[in-house]
Design an enzyme around this catalytic site. Structure first.
Site, PDB file in Angstrom:
ATOM      1  N   LYS A   1     -17.656 -16.500  10.833  1.00 57.31           N
ATOM      2  CA  LYS A   1     -16.586 -16.766  10.758  1.00 57.31           C
ATOM      3  C   LYS A   1     -16.185 -15.886  11.973  1.00 57.31           C
ATOM      4  CE  LYS A   1     -13.220 -16.811   7.234  1.00 57.31           C
ATOM      5  NZ  LYS A   1     -12.342 -18.099   7.616  1.00 57.31           N
TER       6      LYS A   1
HETATM    7  N1  PMP Z   1     -14.475 -24.055   7.005  1.00 54.94           N
HETATM    8  C1  PMP Z   1     -13.676 -23.328   7.749  1.00 54.94           C
HETATM    9  C2  PMP Z   1     -13.673 -23.457   9.250  1.00 54.94           C
HETATM   10  C3  PMP Z   1     -12.905 -22.047   7.116  1.00 54.94           C
HETATM   11  O1  PMP Z   1     -12.027 -21.293   7.937  1.00 54.94           O
HETATM   12  C4  PMP Z   1     -12.852 -22.072   5.726  1.00 54.94           C
HETATM   13  C5  PMP Z   1     -12.010 -20.927   5.219  1.00 54.94           C
HETATM   14  N2  PMP Z   1     -12.750 -19.630   5.169  1.00 54.94           N
HETATM   15  C6  PMP Z   1     -13.467 -22.620   5.020  1.00 54.94           C
HETATM   16  C7  PMP Z   1     -14.580 -23.770   5.558  1.00 54.94           C
HETATM   17  C8  PMP Z   1     -13.746 -22.431   3.414  1.00 54.94           C
HETATM   18  O2  PMP Z   1     -14.491 -21.397   3.475  1.00 54.94           O
HETATM   19  P1  PMP Z   1     -14.196 -20.537   1.996  1.00 54.94           P
HETATM   20  O3  PMP Z   1     -14.460 -21.455   0.677  1.00 54.94           O
HETATM   21  O4  PMP Z   1     -15.256 -19.479   1.908  1.00 54.94           O
HETATM   22  O5  PMP Z   1     -12.915 -19.928   1.982  1.00 54.94           O
END
Ligand code: PMP
Length: 301
Positions: free
Chosen positions: A145
């Protein structure tokens, strides 16, 4: 703990200029009848942050258990009585010119804010396939991320809004469905739950993992993780996004084609409602995903 206004970042900071940082988004849900704030999947988020940091050659200042402890303490001290969003981040903190990962000190911070809804999906979202492709692992890894990678999401999101959609669906370089700008995507076809597997340049979402577990354990749904073609979405019975900020979001159309009859389908509804109950501490079997902020803690004045 510092006031937000007092935590300054210099203009030449690498994390700002080169996007060399990574972060997490964690939710806390306030449950008034219990006077408790439930923090969702702290461990899973910090484990992912540790991987993102490792990819960027950074070192988290504490181990996972300590990070969970200081996060809970921080939230308790803020005495939030509302839903919240927590943004832990670690970034390259040198203030000089010269892009690199090596020999740069890093800086870690956690910023909590009051937060209610991310996207309003009561009527379902209109999604549009983006002309921007998802970043590829061979160029910059979406599995981490990474701050700078969000330029990819921002381009896609703003294009989607400009084109009259609510959210973008990004394809990977080879044309397969990857994910939304900040959400994973799921498809239901003839009672089977499909989602792109982790090699499709997706961020491996914590909500994605939770939904897969709930689907398997509570609803006995067959699950297939594989690459998905764009045109398969057009023939799907149901589609939804998942994300920490958003939970489960019903998609009512893709590229101007209604998904099913355009109404929220039964599986999306059941999964979404169950997930909502879990994060508000109403499903005991999933308490292990939650950290209680207030009960059992002595809040330091
Ligand atoms: N994909 C991206 C690109 C994101 O930014 C997020 C948000 N964190 C997600 C998927 C979903 O991940 P999560 O369920 O861990 O929030």
């Amino acid at each position: 703990m510092r006031r937000y206004e007092d935590a300054k970042v210099g203009l030449l900071t690498h994390g700002l200029q080169y996007g060399t940082g990574c972060f997490e988004g964690i939710r806390g849900y306030w449950v008034p009848e219990e006077r408790e704030l439930f923090l969702v999947q702290l461990r899973e988020h910090y484990e992912r942050l540790a991987i993102s940091a490792k990819i960027l050659m950074m070192q988290l200042p504490l181990d996972i258990d300590e990070l969970i402890e200081i996060t809970t303490e921080l939230i308790a001290q803020n005495r939030f009585e509302t839903d919240i969003y927590i943004r832990p981040c670690i970034f390259k903190a040198a203030e000089d010119v010269g892009v690199r990962l090596h020999n740069v000190p890093d800086y870690f911070a956690i910023v909590p804010i009051p937060f209610t809804r991310y996207l309003d999906a009561t009527e379902g979202l209109k999604a549009g396939t983006s002309s921007w492709r998802r970043a590829d692992d061979s160029a910059a890894p979406p599995r981490a991320k990474i701050t700078g990678l969000y330029v990819n999401s921002a381009l896609a999101k703003s294009e989607a809004i400009a084109n009259g959609f609510d959210e973008a669906i990004l394809l990977s370089h080879d044309g397969h469905v990857s994910e939304g700008s900040a959400e994973n995507i799921f498809m239901i076809k003839r009672g089977v739950l499909y989602t792109p597997d982790p090699s499709q340049n997706v961020l491996e979402g914590c909500t994605r993992r939770s939904i897969l577990e709930i689907a398997r354990n509570e609803f006995d749904l067959p699950i297939v993780e594989r690459s998905i073609d764009r045109s398969e979405l057009y023939g799907a019975d149901e589609l939804f996004f998942t994300g920490t900020a958003a939970g489960v979001l019903h998609i009512r159309s893709v590229d101007h084609r209604a998904v099913g009859d355009g109404k929220m389908g039964p599986i999306t509804r059941r999964l979404g409602e169950f997930y909502e109950r879990v994060v508000r501490g109403k499903e005991r079997a999933y308490d292990r995903w939650l950290t209680r902020t207030y009960s059992g803690r002595t809040v330091k004045a």
